[in-house]
Design an enzyme around this catalytic site. Structure first.
Site, PDB file in Angstrom:
ATOM      1  N   LYS A 128     -21.687   7.395 -25.683  1.00 49.58           N
ATOM      2  CA  LYS A 128     -20.622   6.402 -25.598  1.00 49.58           C
ATOM      3  C   LYS A 128     -20.093   6.483 -24.161  1.00 49.58           C
ATOM      4  O   LYS A 128     -19.335   7.368 -23.802  1.00 49.58           O
ATOM      5  CB  LYS A 128     -19.510   6.706 -26.605  1.00 49.58           C
ATOM      6  CG  LYS A 128     -18.151   6.042 -26.306  1.00 49.58           C
ATOM      7  CD  LYS A 128     -18.210   4.528 -26.256  1.00 49.58           C
ATOM      8  CE  LYS A 128     -16.811   3.967 -25.948  1.00 49.58           C
ATOM      9  NZ  LYS A 128     -16.652   3.622 -24.518  1.00 49.58           N
ATOM     10  N   CYS A 178     -13.120  15.035 -10.780  1.00 47.76           N
ATOM     11  CA  CYS A 178     -12.289  16.039 -11.449  1.00 47.76           C
ATOM     12  C   CYS A 178     -12.194  17.307 -10.620  1.00 47.76           C
ATOM     13  O   CYS A 178     -11.148  17.969 -10.602  1.00 47.76           O
ATOM     14  CB  CYS A 178     -12.856  16.362 -12.822  1.00 47.76           C
ATOM     15  SG  CYS A 178     -12.846  14.991 -13.987  1.00 47.76           S
TER      16      CYS A 178
END
Length: 452
Positions: free
Chosen positions: A151, A259
């Site tokens: 996904k 990140c």
């Protein structure tokens, strides 16, 4: 799902959302494919990984251009991402046999420990590294005999579909790796489905909490790689030229959308002014523009992300932070945000306690080494960090006290297929990559043999 150019805000591709029946069909196919894939000898599961690496290199420019179109990273960095993905496939093709081999149990009777496939793994992946984030999950898990159900972030659906096509061409059986084109609202139902064995997510802390909660209700293992506010500590004996180069490189990589990018620069008093002066000069020389044109940074991936970053910077300035360069949204089309350096950053400001996901750096002054450690660890996050010092023994002692999943010494943090990757605190849990990533989603099975 719509692919929207970050350069001009125009829609250039649309993708039909999978219906409930289509999702059901893909889940059923994934379950059946995984069972057959797991029964294959490991030696038969590895050639498709090598073929995937070959295909990525063959079509490097095509894949890179798709990333640029969908999320705006500079083309040279996109090509580097494709190459890194090929390396990861090759790494696991070369190391999976040893990493998954059964081991003797170390008992006075016959025993062994096996590493068997777990099942279908749902991967919920972000847009900032739209190929790498997927491959670092897929390569070890497909080698281990699991199936992958992706996904992807909605704005990089084209990348998701390209990866699915790549896997099929590489020789992975249909259903072993497939994509679900569904909205976020449909994810909880997929997590709950008994055919899904575990979930891995890379994304925001908020998304990670929601996925962990949903998976916890169904007792499914999760690996979460979440946000970060990495502190890069510059001690007074550091090579300032090197420190500035590494700090700026980390902060501006992928237009600041990483990140593990450097977010907070914690600099000791004796070298603070020299560091800030050099950092500002470096940021002022950074080129920004159309990402296919060889610039250092492109636009941010979405308008809401650009506006969110601008709001954090403005709120910090309103509370006393000082912008030495950047800090204002430029006029014109696209979702651009300039390289920004903030000083006089203090607790209570977004630039101190929140993750700034874009090319904005916070510089904090520390009185001594202990103060620097306190500031570095004063964060809800714990993904990466760095320390700069010419005294390597001192740097290692400092690194050991930093609360993060990775620490770089005289360098910036980067992911590597050979090394474990992940965070602590609100940066998540579990590990990807390396031997640890290969064994995260397996059944560590004990087998004992009694006397006959």
């Amino acid at each position: 799902m719509k692919s929207v150019s970050p350069v001009d805000g125009k829609v250039f591709s649309e993708w039909p959302v999978h219906s409930a029946d289509a999702v059901e069909a893909r889940l059923a196919r994934a379950e059946a494919a995984q069972q057959a894939w797991a029964e294959r000898p490991l030696a038969e599961r590895l050639p498709p990984l090598l073929r995937a690496a070959e295909l990525l290199r063959r079509d490097k420019r095509t894949h890179a251009e798709l990333m640029v179109k969908e999320m705006g990273k500079p083309i040279a960095q996109a090509e580097g991402e494709v190459e890194k993905c090929a390396w990861a496939f090759e790494h696991y093709a070369e190391t999976a046999e040893a990493g998954l081999a059964a081991e003797k149990g170390g008992t006075d009777f016959e025993s062994l420990v096996r590493y068997d496939p777990l099942g279908v793994i749902l991967a919920i992946m972000p847009w900032n590294f739209p190929y790498w984030q997927v491959v670092r999950f897929a390569a070890p898990n497909l080698a281990a005999g699991n199936a992958g159900l992706l996904k992807h972030a909605e704005n990089v659906t084209g990348c998701a579909m390209a990866l699915e096509a790549l896997m099929r061409e590489a020789g992975f059986p249909e259903g072993v790796f497939s994509t679900l084109v569904v909205p976020v609202s449909a994810v909880e139902g997929v997590i709950a489905d008994p055919r899904v064995a575990a979930v891995t997510l890379t994304g925001s802390t908020r998304a990670g909490a929601a996925v962990a909660e949903a998976a916890g209700r169904h007792l499914k293992k999760t690996v979460l790689e979440l946000g970060g506010s990495d502190a890069y500590v510059v001690l007074e004996d550091a090579d300032i030229e090197l420190a500035v180069a590494r700090c700026a490189g980390s902060r501006l990589l992928n237009s600041g959308q990483s990140c593990i990018a450097a977010k907070r620069f914690v600099v000791l008093e004796p070298v603070y002014d020299a560091f800030v002066e050099a950092l500002v000069a470096r940021f002022e020389k950074t080129t920004m523009g159309e990402p296919m044109s060889g610039v250092d940074i492109g636009p941010l991936a979405r308008e809401d992300l650009r506006d969110g970053l601008a709001g954090q910077v403005e709120a910090s300035i309103a509370k006393g932070a000082r912008p030495l360069v950047g800090g204002k949204v430029p006029a014109g089309p696209g979702w651009f945000y300039p390289p920004t350096v903030l000083t006089e950053v203090a607790p209570g400001m977004p630039a101190y306690g929140e993750e700034l996901f874009g090319p904005a750096a916070s510089v904090l002054r520390a009185q001594d080494e202990q103060d620097a450690l306190r500031i570095a660890n004063d964060s809800v996050y714990g993904l990466g960090g760095a320390v700069f010092s010419k005294d390597l023994e001192r740097a290692h002692r400092f690194a050991a006290r930093m609360n993060s999943g990775a620490v770089a010494i005289n360098d910036f943090v980067k992911s590597d297929p050979r090394l474990p990757f992940g965070g602590i605190k609100k940066s998540g849990y579990g590990r990807e990559l390396g031997l640890y990533g290969l064994r995260e989603f397996v059944n560590t099975k004990t087998v004992t043999v009694g006397a006959v």
